[in-house]
Design a protein around this motif. Structure first.
Motif, PDB file in Angstrom:
ATOM      1  N   LYS A  84     -26.981  31.139  21.862  1.00 58.30           N
ATOM      2  CA  LYS A  84     -26.352  32.239  21.120  1.00 58.30           C
ATOM      3  C   LYS A  84     -25.743  31.726  19.813  1.00 58.30           C
ATOM      4  O   LYS A  84     -25.854  32.371  18.776  1.00 58.30           O
ATOM      5  CB  LYS A  84     -25.297  32.941  21.970  1.00 58.30           C
ATOM      6  CG  LYS A  84     -25.897  33.757  23.110  1.00 58.30           C
ATOM      7  CD  LYS A  84     -24.851  34.573  23.802  1.00 58.30           C
ATOM      8  CE  LYS A  84     -24.800  35.996  23.428  1.00 58.30           C
ATOM      9  NZ  LYS A  84     -25.922  36.717  22.951  1.00 58.30           N
ATOM     10  N   LYS A  85     -25.082  30.570  19.873  1.00 58.11           N
ATOM     11  CA  LYS A  85     -24.480  29.994  18.663  1.00 58.11           C
ATOM     12  C   LYS A  85     -25.559  29.632  17.643  1.00 58.11           C
ATOM     13  O   LYS A  85     -25.408  29.896  16.453  1.00 58.11           O
ATOM     14  CB  LYS A  85     -23.653  28.753  19.029  1.00 58.11           C
ATOM     15  CG  LYS A  85     -22.389  29.083  19.788  1.00 58.11           C
ATOM     16  CD  LYS A  85     -21.681  27.824  20.276  1.00 58.11           C
ATOM     17  CE  LYS A  85     -20.470  28.177  21.126  1.00 58.11           C
ATOM     18  NZ  LYS A  85     -19.817  26.977  21.688  1.00 58.11           N
ATOM     19  N   THR A  86     -26.642  29.029  18.107  1.00 56.06           N
ATOM     20  CA  THR A  86     -27.728  28.624  17.216  1.00 56.06           C
ATOM     21  C   THR A  86     -28.397  29.829  16.575  1.00 56.06           C
ATOM     22  O   THR A  86     -28.775  29.793  15.400  1.00 56.06           O
ATOM     23  CB  THR A  86     -28.767  27.776  17.985  1.00 56.06           C
ATOM     24  OG1 THR A  86     -28.097  26.646  18.570  1.00 56.06           O
ATOM     25  CG2 THR A  86     -29.864  27.275  17.068  1.00 56.06           C
ATOM     26  N   VAL A 112     -19.864  35.313  18.860  1.00 57.74           N
ATOM     27  CA  VAL A 112     -18.560  35.567  18.251  1.00 57.74           C
ATOM     28  C   VAL A 112     -17.518  35.184  19.296  1.00 57.74           C
ATOM     29  O   VAL A 112     -17.466  35.787  20.376  1.00 57.74           O
ATOM     30  CB  VAL A 112     -18.394  37.051  17.863  1.00 57.74           C
ATOM     31  CG1 VAL A 112     -17.008  37.308  17.296  1.00 57.74           C
ATOM     32  CG2 VAL A 112     -19.469  37.471  16.877  1.00 57.74           C
ATOM     33  N   PRO A 113     -16.705  34.166  19.036  1.00 62.93           N
ATOM     34  CA  PRO A 113     -15.718  33.750  20.040  1.00 62.93           C
ATOM     35  C   PRO A 113     -14.725  34.864  20.336  1.00 62.93           C
ATOM     36  O   PRO A 113     -14.379  35.649  19.448  1.00 62.93           O
ATOM     37  CB  PRO A 113     -15.036  32.540  19.415  1.00 62.93           C
ATOM     38  CG  PRO A 113     -15.450  32.512  17.994  1.00 62.93           C
ATOM     39  CD  PRO A 113     -16.639  33.386  17.821  1.00 62.93           C
ATOM     40  N   VAL A 118     -13.409  26.413  28.252  1.00 64.63           N
ATOM     41  CA  VAL A 118     -13.639  27.465  27.258  1.00 64.63           C
ATOM     42  C   VAL A 118     -15.034  28.062  27.422  1.00 64.63           C
ATOM     43  O   VAL A 118     -15.191  29.287  27.423  1.00 64.63           O
ATOM     44  CB  VAL A 118     -13.414  26.942  25.825  1.00 64.63           C
ATOM     45  CG1 VAL A 118     -13.937  27.928  24.791  1.00 64.63           C
ATOM     46  CG2 VAL A 118     -11.934  26.671  25.597  1.00 64.63           C
ATOM     47  N   ASP A 119     -16.037  27.206  27.603  1.00 63.88           N
ATOM     48  CA  ASP A 119     -17.391  27.726  27.813  1.00 63.88           C
ATOM     49  C   ASP A 119     -17.439  28.618  29.055  1.00 63.88           C
ATOM     50  O   ASP A 119     -18.088  29.660  29.053  1.00 63.88           O
ATOM     51  CB  ASP A 119     -18.406  26.592  27.967  1.00 63.88           C
ATOM     52  CG  ASP A 119     -19.000  26.128  26.652  1.00 63.88           C
ATOM     53  OD1 ASP A 119     -18.536  26.571  25.577  1.00 63.88           O
ATOM     54  OD2 ASP A 119     -19.942  25.305  26.700  1.00 63.88           O
ATOM     55  N   SER A 120     -16.761  28.210  30.113  1.00 62.86           N
ATOM     56  CA  SER A 120     -16.776  28.987  31.348  1.00 62.86           C
ATOM     57  C   SER A 120     -16.175  30.376  31.136  1.00 62.86           C
ATOM     58  O   SER A 120     -16.741  31.388  31.566  1.00 62.86           O
ATOM     59  CB  SER A 120     -16.005  28.244  32.442  1.00 62.86           C
ATOM     60  OG  SER A 120     -16.090  28.942  33.656  1.00 62.86           O
ATOM     61  N   ILE A 121     -15.056  30.429  30.435  1.00 63.33           N
ATOM     62  CA  ILE A 121     -14.395  31.714  30.181  1.00 63.33           C
ATOM     63  C   ILE A 121     -15.202  32.553  29.192  1.00 63.33           C
ATOM     64  O   ILE A 121     -15.402  33.749  29.402  1.00 63.33           O
ATOM     65  CB  ILE A 121     -12.951  31.477  29.712  1.00 63.33           C
ATOM     66  CG1 ILE A 121     -12.116  31.052  30.934  1.00 63.33           C
ATOM     67  CG2 ILE A 121     -12.362  32.719  29.044  1.00 63.33           C
ATOM     68  CD1 ILE A 121     -10.707  30.654  30.656  1.00 63.33           C
ATOM     69  N   LEU A 137     -16.785  36.319  29.877  1.00 65.72           N
ATOM     70  CA  LEU A 137     -16.471  37.475  29.035  1.00 65.72           C
ATOM     71  C   LEU A 137     -17.730  38.069  28.407  1.00 65.72           C
ATOM     72  O   LEU A 137     -17.879  39.296  28.359  1.00 65.72           O
ATOM     73  CB  LEU A 137     -15.443  37.091  27.971  1.00 65.72           C
ATOM     74  CG  LEU A 137     -14.073  36.683  28.526  1.00 65.72           C
ATOM     75  CD1 LEU A 137     -13.169  36.188  27.403  1.00 65.72           C
ATOM     76  CD2 LEU A 137     -13.420  37.820  29.298  1.00 65.72           C
ATOM     77  N   LEU A 138     -18.633  37.236  27.940  1.00 64.45           N
ATOM     78  CA  LEU A 138     -19.884  37.732  27.357  1.00 64.45           C
ATOM     79  C   LEU A 138     -20.761  38.386  28.422  1.00 64.45           C
ATOM     80  O   LEU A 138     -21.394  39.410  28.180  1.00 64.45           O
ATOM     81  CB  LEU A 138     -20.637  36.603  26.660  1.00 64.45           C
ATOM     82  CG  LEU A 138     -20.011  36.099  25.366  1.00 64.45           C
ATOM     83  CD1 LEU A 138     -20.757  34.870  24.859  1.00 64.45           C
ATOM     84  CD2 LEU A 138     -19.973  37.182  24.306  1.00 64.45           C
ATOM     85  N   LYS A 139     -20.797  37.797  29.605  1.00 66.21           N
ATOM     86  CA  LYS A 139     -21.586  38.361  30.703  1.00 66.21           C
ATOM     87  C   LYS A 139     -21.052  39.740  31.072  1.00 66.21           C
ATOM     88  O   LYS A 139     -21.817  40.696  31.207  1.00 66.21           O
ATOM     89  CB  LYS A 139     -21.517  37.420  31.916  1.00 66.21           C
ATOM     90  CG  LYS A 139     -22.314  37.883  33.124  1.00 66.21           C
ATOM     91  CD  LYS A 139     -22.242  36.868  34.256  1.00 66.21           C
ATOM     92  CE  LYS A 139     -20.954  36.919  34.993  1.00 66.21           C
ATOM     93  NZ  LYS A 139     -20.837  38.013  35.937  1.00 66.21           N
TER      94      LYS A 139
END
Length: 180
Positions: free
Chosen positions: A37-39, A44-45, A161-164, A168-170
């Motif tokens: 997604k970042k690439t 968006v954080p 952070v990646d886990s959270i 949230l995105l899911k």
């Protein structure tokens, strides 16, 4: 999913660079999905870290007290909280959740179920890089994330952070649920 060869090449190059730094994505599929997604520019954080601090003290009676202070910016608001835990990573996780649950109540249904640390370059001794792999779950899914750093707290922060962010995105429908 990725039809453009240029984008696929960019993702491959990013993965190769991260793997050379100690990352492994075999058990960290959520971190890999976030990397894509970042690439692609689709990320968006949901919050911004302003700072964190961890304090570990031994009281005169021999008990260990661990506190983590987290200062974030969420939806334009600064949130500054303290969380306690059994150790530095548990305190950091508790503080991060405490800061975010007001904005994202669905984080209450998420739990960290496994935490692993592996030394990446053992010859560096106490300055060695470490890889932290976290496995998390909610009522519907199970996912893994990874963080790498010379600092075990920073590596843990990256994986947390990646886990959270993945959760949230899911939940927002921006990542496909892979129910297990």
């Amino acid at each position: 999913m990725i039809s453009d060869k240029k984008v696929a090449g960019k993702i491959l190059k990013t993965v190769q660079n991260l793997e050379n730094a100690g990352y492994q994505f075999e058990t960290a599929e959520a971190s890999f999905e976030l990397l894509i997604k970042k690439t692609l520019g689709d990320y968006v954080p949901t919050f911004e870290l302003l700072k964190y601090h961890i304090d570990v003290e031994r009281s005169p009676d021999g008990n260990m007290v661990t506190e983590a202070t987290v200062k974030l910016q969420v939806d334009g608001k600064v949130v500054h909280v303290v969380g306690e835990g059994d150790g530095p990573v548990n305190a950091l996780d508790n503080a991060l959740r405490k800061a975010l649950e007001h904005f994202y109540p669905n984080l209450k249904e998420m739990s960290l179920i496994d935490y692993k640390v592996r030394v990446v370059n053992a010859k560096a001794g106490t300055a060695a890089r470490v890889r932290v792999v976290i496995e998390s779950r909610d009522r519907d899914d199970l996912w893994g994330t990874v963080g790498v750093s010379e600092n075990i707290i920073e590596a843990s922060w990256l994986a947390l952070v990646d886990s959270i962010e993945y959760k949230l995105l899911k939940d927002a429908g921006k990542i496909t649920d892979r129910s297990q």
